[in-house]
Design a protein around this motif. Structure first.
Motif, PDB file in Angstrom:
ATOM      1  N   UNK A   1      30.557  15.033  17.094  1.00  0.00           N
ATOM      2  CA  UNK A   1      30.944  13.656  16.759  1.00  0.00           C
ATOM      3  C   UNK A   1      30.494  13.286  15.353  1.00  0.00           C
ATOM      4  N   UNK A   2      29.368  13.850  14.898  1.00  0.00           N
ATOM      5  CA  UNK A   2      28.826  13.512  13.583  1.00  0.00           C
ATOM      6  C   UNK A   2      29.189  14.559  12.527  1.00  0.00           C
ATOM      7  N   UNK A   3      30.143  15.446  12.867  1.00  0.00           N
ATOM      8  CA  UNK A   3      30.677  16.411  11.912  1.00  0.00           C
ATOM      9  C   UNK A   3      29.592  17.270  11.264  1.00  0.00           C
ATOM     10  N   UNK A   4      28.591  17.627  12.048  1.00  0.00           N
ATOM     11  CA  UNK A   4      27.568  18.575  11.594  1.00  0.00           C
ATOM     12  C   UNK A   4      27.936  19.948  12.153  1.00  0.00           C
ATOM     13  N   UNK A   5      28.259  20.873  11.286  1.00  0.00           N
ATOM     14  CA  UNK A   5      28.870  22.123  11.746  1.00  0.00           C
ATOM     15  C   UNK A   5      28.016  23.358  11.572  1.00  0.00           C
ATOM     16  N   UNK A   6      26.877  23.267  10.879  1.00  0.00           N
ATOM     17  CA  UNK A   6      26.067  24.465  10.643  1.00  0.00           C
ATOM     18  C   UNK A   6      24.610  24.055  10.501  1.00  0.00           C
ATOM     19  N   UNK A   7      23.735  24.656  11.333  1.00  0.00           N
ATOM     20  CA  UNK A   7      22.335  24.269  11.270  1.00  0.00           C
ATOM     21  C   UNK A   7      21.421  25.281  11.915  1.00  0.00           C
ATOM     22  N   UNK A   8      20.163  24.889  12.102  1.00  0.00           N
ATOM     23  CA  UNK A   8      19.116  25.767  12.625  1.00  0.00           C
ATOM     24  C   UNK A   8      18.411  25.081  13.788  1.00  0.00           C
TER      25      UNK A   8
ATOM     26  N   UNK B   1      22.897  33.903   8.857  1.00  0.00           N
ATOM     27  CA  UNK B   1      21.862  33.428   7.935  1.00  0.00           C
ATOM     28  C   UNK B   1      22.250  33.678   6.475  1.00  0.00           C
ATOM     29  N   UNK B   2      23.453  34.178   6.247  1.00  0.00           N
ATOM     30  CA  UNK B   2      23.911  34.491   4.895  1.00  0.00           C
ATOM     31  C   UNK B   2      24.394  33.206   4.209  1.00  0.00           C
ATOM     32  N   UNK B   3      23.700  32.750   3.127  1.00  0.00           N
ATOM     33  CA  UNK B   3      24.093  31.465   2.501  1.00  0.00           C
ATOM     34  C   UNK B   3      25.456  31.505   1.832  1.00  0.00           C
TER      35      UNK B   3
ATOM     36  N   UNK C   1      26.745  27.258   5.441  1.00  0.00           N
ATOM     37  CA  UNK C   1      26.078  26.158   4.736  1.00  0.00           C
ATOM     38  C   UNK C   1      25.343  25.311   5.768  1.00  0.00           C
ATOM     39  N   UNK C   2      24.137  25.747   6.122  1.00  0.00           N
ATOM     40  CA  UNK C   2      23.356  25.056   7.150  1.00  0.00           C
ATOM     41  C   UNK C   2      22.628  23.881   6.512  1.00  0.00           C
ATOM     42  N   UNK C   3      22.787  22.696   7.085  1.00  0.00           N
ATOM     43  CA  UNK C   3      22.160  21.506   6.485  1.00  0.00           C
ATOM     44  C   UNK C   3      21.399  20.647   7.490  1.00  0.00           C
TER      45      UNK C   3
ATOM     46  N   UNK D   1      21.881  23.500   1.184  1.00  0.00           N
ATOM     47  CA  UNK D   1      22.028  24.642   2.085  1.00  0.00           C
ATOM     48  C   UNK D   1      20.649  25.203   2.397  1.00  0.00           C
ATOM     49  N   UNK D   2      20.197  24.992   3.599  1.00  0.00           N
ATOM     50  CA  UNK D   2      18.844  25.402   3.986  1.00  0.00           C
ATOM     51  C   UNK D   2      18.666  26.915   3.981  1.00  0.00           C
ATOM     52  N   UNK D   3      19.746  27.657   4.107  1.00  0.00           N
ATOM     53  CA  UNK D   3      19.637  29.118   4.190  1.00  0.00           C
ATOM     54  C   UNK D   3      19.138  29.727   2.881  1.00  0.00           C
TER      55      UNK D   3
END
Length: 567
Positions: free
Chosen positions: A463-470, A512-514, A518-520, A561-563
């Protein structure tokens, strides 16, 4: 000599009457298909009463990658058991129909357990016909029919070694079919005593071909799960080697060389060696890498392990009265009735031990040794810290069911000897137990379905359009699967000095490849979250730009990008 073990040996076998019509065979096949459909539906329903976690979700993601061309699972770290040749191909087939989602785990679990019940019944029946065959099959299937609810996560969810028994039983169908037939496929009349004076009769299948099939079957299974060493390979080798010893039979008689059994043992041993090396070969070819866990024995916990092991067998058999002191009365009654199955299994083990050297059938002593070996290994292993570790010995359930069917089927369900009066209480008691098993079977299917473990988090992220994270392991893969792959959450853990690093267990290094992801965001709270993750995330990535709290989860979001900063 009085033959007290008459029920343990198959009665004289006869070939199928030539007049059996095609209509009859079609009708029998229809009955089996109908039973299989009912079993599948009920086990599927019971499986849904337990949420899918990251263990099963990791297997779903691996199968999804294989389905899309990554057959070697490049960049993947699997667990200490790969399931590469067993459940993962099964998951691929299910994903063709259902796509990527948690439902794959429930469908696969129901399919696997249905196959186990049917294969156990078929193997317990052997080549016995009529009442004898039906009695054997019913006893084996009945013991496995209704898994206890607290064992659902072991027997009816993620792979957890249960599915490894499917190829194991198929291998034994090959061995047992050859063990019971003579040249040209003609059924041989069993010996008058269980003592085998000249070894097993020559196999129906050419010996070289049979040994090759058995070896390939064990190798295929060994690649997926090394537990088959204790459930199949080592017991077969030990029993065959012991039976081939000169002077085995009491009285100094020397049996003829058991070349058939020795060649089967050699094929199994070769498969064990090759299967041990296979994961290294796959890794050297660029495929998956296995993670390893400590398996050292620790005798300081032996007393505690003994108590857990004492509960593990009845837990798998649905008869663990110690695990259900606060459950509803009806469920407790079902557990008590399942004690009958546990007693039958212990009875069968006693018979197998008493007549260990006299059985002409190879399967009985091998299965008895496999059960004892598994219980002994579990007793001294670190897995016996709690009952969840009983997943390591899940194969004991089908092995016990087949052993009971082979040794006690006719004694419990069959006709009594001439002149032997039936006990007046036996038939009503048997009817009550059978009704209880059927009731427990239906009760398990009637349990309410629950959503996947982290479905609220998955819904919120989309719903909040967060698509990549940890996130920690238990939040990562399960959330990815809950979103059908639209959100990728990769697992992290705390390394040396509390530094945040990728978690190498059921994870894909490519995530985990940046340059590819794009993990945020980082999820730091929720069920089974990683302790200390919030502090480690702030130390590695700085203070987050936004922090959200939803359904018990904490989601920290950055604008970078946290990665690129991940250790």
């Amino acid at each position: 000599m009085r033959v007290a073990w008459r029920d343990h040996q198959a009665p004289a076998l006869t070939a199928r009457p030539a007049g059996t019509s095609r209509a009859t065979r079609v009708q029998q096949a229809g009955v089996v298909a109908g039973v299989a459909a009912i079993l599948f539906f009920c086990y599927w329903r019971q499986s849904q009463s337990v949420p899918v976690t990251s263990d099963g979700a990791g297997n779903v993601l691996q199968a999804w990658d294989m389905l899309h061309g990554d057959l070697l699972l490049r960049h993947w770290w699997v667990s200490d058991v790969s399931f590469y040749t067993t459940e993962l191909p099964q998951y691929m087939l299910i994903e063709v129909l259902f796509g990527l989602g948690a439902q794959v785990v429930h469908v696969a679990a129901a399919m696997t357990y249905t196959l186990l019940v049917l294969l156990a019944a078929l193997l317990a029946k052997g080549r016995a016909q009529g009442r004898a065959g039906l009695a054997r099959a019913l006893l084996a299937a009945g013991i496995m029919l209704a898994p206890q609810l607290n064992a659902t996560a072991i027997l009816l969810l993620s792979p957890d070694h249960t599915g490894t028994s499917v190829p194991l039983l198929v291998i034994w169908l090959l061995i047992d079919g050859a063990d019971s037939a003579g040249p040209g496929g003609r059924t041989q009349k069993p010996p008058e005593t269980p003592r085998s004076r000249g070894g097993c009769p020559p196999p129906r299948t050419p010996l070289a071909g049979l040994a090759l099939l058995v070896g390939l079957g064990f190798l295929w299974t060994m690649v997926a799960d090394s537990d088959v060493l204790l459930t199949g390979i080592v017991p077969l080798v030990l029993v065959c080697a012991w039976r081939a010893r000169p002077g085995l039979i009491r009285g100094g008689e020397r049996p003829a060389p058991r070349w058939y059994e020795l060649i089967l043992a050699a094929a199994a041993a070769a498969a064990g060696v090759a299967g041990t090396l296979a994961p290294r070969v796959i890794s050297s070819l660029g495929g998956y890498r296995e993670s390893h866990v400590g398996t050292d024995t620790d005798f300081s916990h032996l007393q505690h392990n003994a108590w857990v092991t004492f509960q593990a067998l009845p837990d798998l058999l649905g008869a663990n009265v110690f695990a259900t002191p606060t459950t509803p009365v009806l469920e407790y009654v079902f557990v008590v009735l399942h004690l009958a199955g546990a007693i039958v299994v212990i009875w069968a083990l006693g018979i197998a031990a008493r007549h260990f050297f006299r059985f002409g059938e190879l399967i009985v002593p091998v299965f008895a040794v496999a059960i004892v070996l598994n219980l002994g290994a579990y007793l001294v292993s670190p897995h016996a810290r709690d009952l969840e570790g009983a997943r390591e010995i899940a194969a004991i359930l089908p092995l016990s069911a087949v052993l009971a069917g082979r040794t006690l089927g006719m004694r419990i369900f069959g006709q009594r000897a001439p002149g032997q009066r039936a006990k007046t209480w036996f038939a009503p008691a048997l009817a009550v137990v059978m009704a209880g098993y059927l009731g427990a079977f239906g009760y398990g299917a009637a349990q309410a379905a629950v959503p996947p473990a982290n479905e609220p988090l998955a819904t919120w992220l989309m719903m909040h359009r967060l698509s990549d994270g940890l996130a920690g392991y238990w939040l990562a893969d399960s959330t990815t699967v809950d979103t059908h792959g639209r959100v990728v959450v990769s697992a992290v853990t705390l390394g040396h000095g509390g530094r945040l690093v990728p978690y190498q267990w059921e994870t894909d290094d490519a995530s985990y490849n940046p340059s590819r992801h794009d993990a945020n965001f980082v999820v730091t709270d929720g069920p089974d979250s990683l302790p200390g993750l919030q502090q480690a995330a702030e130390l590695a990535f700085g203070h987050p730009r936004r922090t959200y709290h939803t359904d018990g989860y904490t989601v920290m979001v950055w604008d970078t990008n946290l990665l690129t900063k991940l250790g």
